[in-house]
Design an enzyme around this catalytic site. Sequence first.
Site, PDB file in Angstrom:
ATOM      1  N   ASP A 501     -77.509  24.774 -93.231  1.00  0.00           N
ATOM      2  CA  ASP A 501     -76.721  23.740 -93.894  1.00  0.00           C
ATOM      3  C   ASP A 501     -75.257  23.943 -93.480  1.00  0.00           C
ATOM      4  OD1 ASP A 501     -76.705  21.658 -96.270  1.00  0.00           O
ATOM      5  OD2 ASP A 501     -74.965  22.980 -96.531  1.00  0.00           O
ATOM      6  N   LEU A 502     -74.608  22.836 -93.066  1.00  0.00           N
ATOM      7  CA  LEU A 502     -73.212  22.916 -92.611  1.00  0.00           C
ATOM      8  C   LEU A 502     -72.301  23.044 -93.832  1.00  0.00           C
ATOM      9  CD1 LEU A 502     -71.521  22.817 -90.036  1.00  0.00           C
ATOM     10  CD2 LEU A 502     -71.381  20.349 -90.286  1.00  0.00           C
ATOM     11  N   ASP A 544     -76.696  17.049 -93.372  1.00  0.00           N
ATOM     12  CA  ASP A 544     -76.208  18.205 -92.621  1.00  0.00           C
ATOM     13  C   ASP A 544     -77.208  19.358 -92.677  1.00  0.00           C
ATOM     14  OD1 ASP A 544     -75.952  18.656 -95.294  1.00  0.00           O
ATOM     15  OD2 ASP A 544     -74.032  19.724 -95.151  1.00  0.00           O
TER      16      ASP A 544
END
Length: 631
Positions: A501-502, A544
């Site tokens: 996950d960004l 994301d």
Amino acid sequence: MHTPQLPENESDRLAALQRLCVLDTPPAAELDRITRLAQRVFGVDTALVSLVDEQRQWFKSRAGLDASETSRDISFCGHAILQQQPLLVSDARLDPRFADNPLVQAAPHIVFYAGQPIFSSDGYALGTLCLIDSKTRQLSDSEQQTLQDLAHMVEQYFWGLEASQALQQLQAELEQRVQQRTLELETALTRLQQEIVQRTAYESALLAEKEHFHATLENTTDAFIEIDEQGQVVSWNHAAETTFGWSRQEAIGHNLAELIIPPPLRAAHHAGLGRFVRTGEPRMMGQRVEVSACRKDGSPFTIELTLSAIHSQGRTLINAFLHDISQRKADEAEILDSRARIRMITDNVPAIIAYIDTGLCYRFVNLGYEKWFGWKAETITGSKVADVLDDAVYTVAKPHFDKVLRGEQSEYEVQMPSLHGKIWVHVTLIPHYNPQRQQQGFYVLGVDITERKQLQDQLQFEAYHDSLTGLPNRRALMQHLREAMARSRRSGKSMALLFLDLDGFKALNDHHGHDFGDMALQRFARELRGAVRETDSAARLAGDEFTVILENLVQPQQDCALVAGKLLQQIAAINSIAGVAVSLSSSIGIALYDGNRSSNANALLNAADKAMYQAKRAGKNRFAFYTDPAP
């Protein structure tokens, strides 16, 4: 002991010995008298007439010895036949060739040996007349001469056998020739009688055939006309009456040209007939030609004409078979017009059309082959399909050729190189039969489906890939994940799922806008794709959230930590996107799988997701392994 060598002419020598047919035969009184005489004259223990065979020496006559043969490899006579003069051994015990010979060491205890070779009439050594004694002794010149004389008497016996055999063979050949000649004469007489019978039958058959021939001419569907050297009609059958409208009575005795030849062609007819009568030049004889003719009412039509000439009793007659082909010509014109229409249609259809025979040779191709592939019809017509098609294309097509040749329609799709690059073609094969239901070949219809295939491929790609990053989407991920878990169960090797996950993406997106957020996701996807192994697969779930499947892990924890650490470093190294300074990081959750059948793809994905949230809670920009919650 020295084993006797073989004479240089051994095979011919053995053949001469075998021709005598004397081996293993009863004793001969003539030879027995010679050996007894030799035993008395020389005062020796033994006198022998020895014949040296391939593996033994056999005694045709013996005086003073019970044995009938000995092995050739221990024989004295085997040495004697290697020379022309007598072999004399005064004391075999002192001779290195024979000292340890069993015939010397044991019975008959040979000490003295004298062997005079005996020869066939054509000079081959057959064996010896030999003297054996258990005491040493010498032979004087006179005694040697006596031995040679006696040996010559032995030779005379064998030469007599040869002469007798030759005489018997000659007599047999003479009797055979007499029998053969008698048989030939009997055969010739029988054949002559048969020919007389056949000739009588032929004459009867010829008469019947002549009657049959006239009946056939009268009833044939073709007009038969016969003219003499002046062009006058002498024969006119029923079919000629029907074809031209003139009766036999009207035609016989009249000039042919005035009856059936159109006026403009009569001069050429008279000239050709006159040239044939003068020179015998058969310009049109024996050929089937098409000419114009006319009926009694003057109406013109086309006939097929075959001419022949016969010479009998100083007279020349010209025969003609004539067939009305006006309807056939009309049918041919219609067929040619139909073919032209079919060719125009097939050449302008946006497809390739061909006809292939049962030997897999092209018999027809339309213009599509030239437009698509540059193959001209006249070049490939008659060629083997295997010689025209690309090897890979032929490999795909061959099973379908086999199927259609079994009488079944078949369809397949194949990619082919064309003038405009590779294209996809949908091919339909349709069997063709003649009216007797015998297969003659099959038709080929090929349609360009390249655009449809490209659309299918695009739809397939879009169904399993994320449109923004080009990475596999959630659907593709779940399929790959199930397949990877199945491989892990089969191989026993561990695998892992990384859930990424960004960090801070929402703030980045809100601050710089959705377009910039999309560029950030695309950059993240490129880094992700470049950081994993070729055997691993990355995917975008949504927003994301990304995943990576790692397979064939030897040390699962260490290998996953190495990959995750590399990913965090590469993401952290991104400091600008489209000229905008950024600071990126990711939280990574790792779920390991060791082949346990109780787990499934959804459970593994949920475990990796939970581990990712563990990494976020621990401060982000790090990775965490999933651990089962305490009970």
